[in-house]
Design a protein around this motif. Structure first.
Motif, PDB file in Angstrom:
ATOM      1  N   PRO A 134       0.846  -1.377  -0.013  1.00  0.00           N
ATOM      2  CA  PRO A 134       0.016  -0.168   0.135  1.00  0.00           C
ATOM      3  C   PRO A 134       0.840   1.381   0.048  1.00  0.00           C
ATOM      4  O   PRO A 134       1.849   1.341   0.642  1.00  0.00           O
ATOM      5  CB  PRO A 134      -0.708  -0.086   1.143  1.00  0.00           C
ATOM      6  CG  PRO A 134      -0.033  -0.895   2.437  1.00  0.00           C
ATOM      7  CD  PRO A 134       1.111  -1.992   1.278  1.00  0.00           C
ATOM      8  N   LYS A 138      -3.024   4.883   1.844  1.00  0.00           N
ATOM      9  CA  LYS A 138      -3.618   3.696   2.205  1.00  0.00           C
ATOM     10  C   LYS A 138      -3.293   2.717   3.634  1.00  0.00           C
ATOM     11  O   LYS A 138      -3.782   2.366   4.259  1.00  0.00           O
ATOM     12  CB  LYS A 138      -3.517   2.670   1.173  1.00  0.00           C
ATOM     13  CG  LYS A 138      -4.420   1.130   1.136  1.00  0.00           C
ATOM     14  CD  LYS A 138      -5.896   1.657   1.489  1.00  0.00           C
ATOM     15  CE  LYS A 138      -6.691   0.272   1.632  1.00  0.00           C
ATOM     16  NZ  LYS A 138      -7.920   0.545   1.779  1.00  0.00           N
ATOM     17  N   THR A 139      -2.037   2.920   3.677  1.00  0.00           N
ATOM     18  CA  THR A 139      -1.138   2.524   5.101  1.00  0.00           C
ATOM     19  C   THR A 139      -1.854   3.192   6.147  1.00  0.00           C
ATOM     20  O   THR A 139      -2.357   2.345   7.012  1.00  0.00           O
ATOM     21  CB  THR A 139       0.340   2.615   5.043  1.00  0.00           C
ATOM     22  OG1 THR A 139       0.817   1.871   4.085  1.00  0.00           O
ATOM     23  CG2 THR A 139       0.914   2.004   6.185  1.00  0.00           C
ATOM     24  N   GLU A 141      -4.729   4.593   6.396  1.00  0.00           N
ATOM     25  CA  GLU A 141      -6.019   4.109   6.392  1.00  0.00           C
ATOM     26  C   GLU A 141      -6.329   3.013   7.265  1.00  0.00           C
ATOM     27  O   GLU A 141      -6.949   2.614   7.959  1.00  0.00           O
ATOM     28  CB  GLU A 141      -6.732   4.322   5.353  1.00  0.00           C
ATOM     29  CG  GLU A 141      -6.911   5.643   4.603  1.00  0.00           C
ATOM     30  CD  GLU A 141      -7.699   5.439   3.223  1.00  0.00           C
ATOM     31  OE1 GLU A 141      -7.889   4.144   2.706  1.00  0.00           O
ATOM     32  OE2 GLU A 141      -7.927   6.408   2.568  1.00  0.00           O
TER      33      GLU A 141
END
Length: 227
Positions: A134, A138-139, A141
């Motif tokens: 990611p 995204k990490t 999240e």
């Protein structure tokens, strides 16, 4: 003329102040040999720095890929995330420094081209992480949605902690930007499938580490700020 063109290509390759003059002379000699002595023309082509150096570097990139130790080259000051595993080609990255000498297209270019070629043909090289990778957004999240607070214990190789009553380990990477600082005492972690382990430190370094869950080796580090 053959020997002059061949031998002068090497110092010109290293001293780009004279490279253009020598290159023009070399091209003229090559054209003349093509017309009058093609065997010598091909020898000139093969033994001159303009051709031999890129071929050698292409071979270095090829050997690196098939041995699982390929590293792409760039130039410039190394920003914090330069040493992360490349998300697209899954190779490590390095820099030759801030000074640009001019011959990098003949050295860096062919080596990187070989790595990209073989990766596109045969997939990721061995000995690197192949799983889900990611980006920084995204990490974060995943950490916000699924992350759990963990207490860290120092080990000889890095750190370990309990997550969902299971012990996980993170090992220091050989790459300097991915080393675990001694100040880590706690953080948040999330496990994604059986491939990815994400750990964010609560220490002053405020780092988020992406780790191969199978080996415990760090392959990327997202930092807030610089070294």
């Amino acid at each position: 003329m053959f020997w002059i063109a061949c031998l002068t290509s090497w110092p010109a390759f290293l001293l780009f102040e004279i490279a253009y003059v020598v290159a023009i002379f070399w091209l003229i000699v090559f054209i003349l040999l093509i017309r009058h002595d093609r065997r010598r023309a091909w020898r000139l082509l093969f033994f001159s720095a303009w051709i031999l150096v890129p071929v050698i570097n292409f071979m270095i990139g090829t050997i690196g890929y098939f041995s699982g130790r390929a590293t792409t080259l760039t130039v410039g000051y190394p920003l914090p995330e330069l040493f992360n595993l490349d998300p697209q080609y899954r190779v490590w990255r390095s820099t030759s420094g801030c000074i640009v000498y001019g011959h990098e297209p003949f050295t860096h270019g062919p080596r990187n081209a070989a790595i990209h070629l073989w990766t596109n043909l045969f997939g990721y090289q061995r000995n690197v992480y192949h799983g889900y990778y990611p980006d920084e957004i995204k990490t974060q999240e995943l950490l916000d949605q699924q992350g759990k607070a963990v207490t860290v214990h120092r080990t000889d190789e890095g750190i370990d902690f309990l997550y969902n009553e299971k012990n996980y380990q993170i090992h220091n990477s050989d790459y300097r930007a991915l080393a675990l600082p001694d100040t880590i005492l706690s953080g948040r972690a999330v496990v994604v499938g059986d491939e990815l382990l994400i750990f964010k430190s609560d220490s002053v370094t405020n780092c988020t580490y992406l780790t191969d869950n199978k080996t415990g080796v760090i392959f990327a580090c997202y930092r807030d700020g610089y070294f």
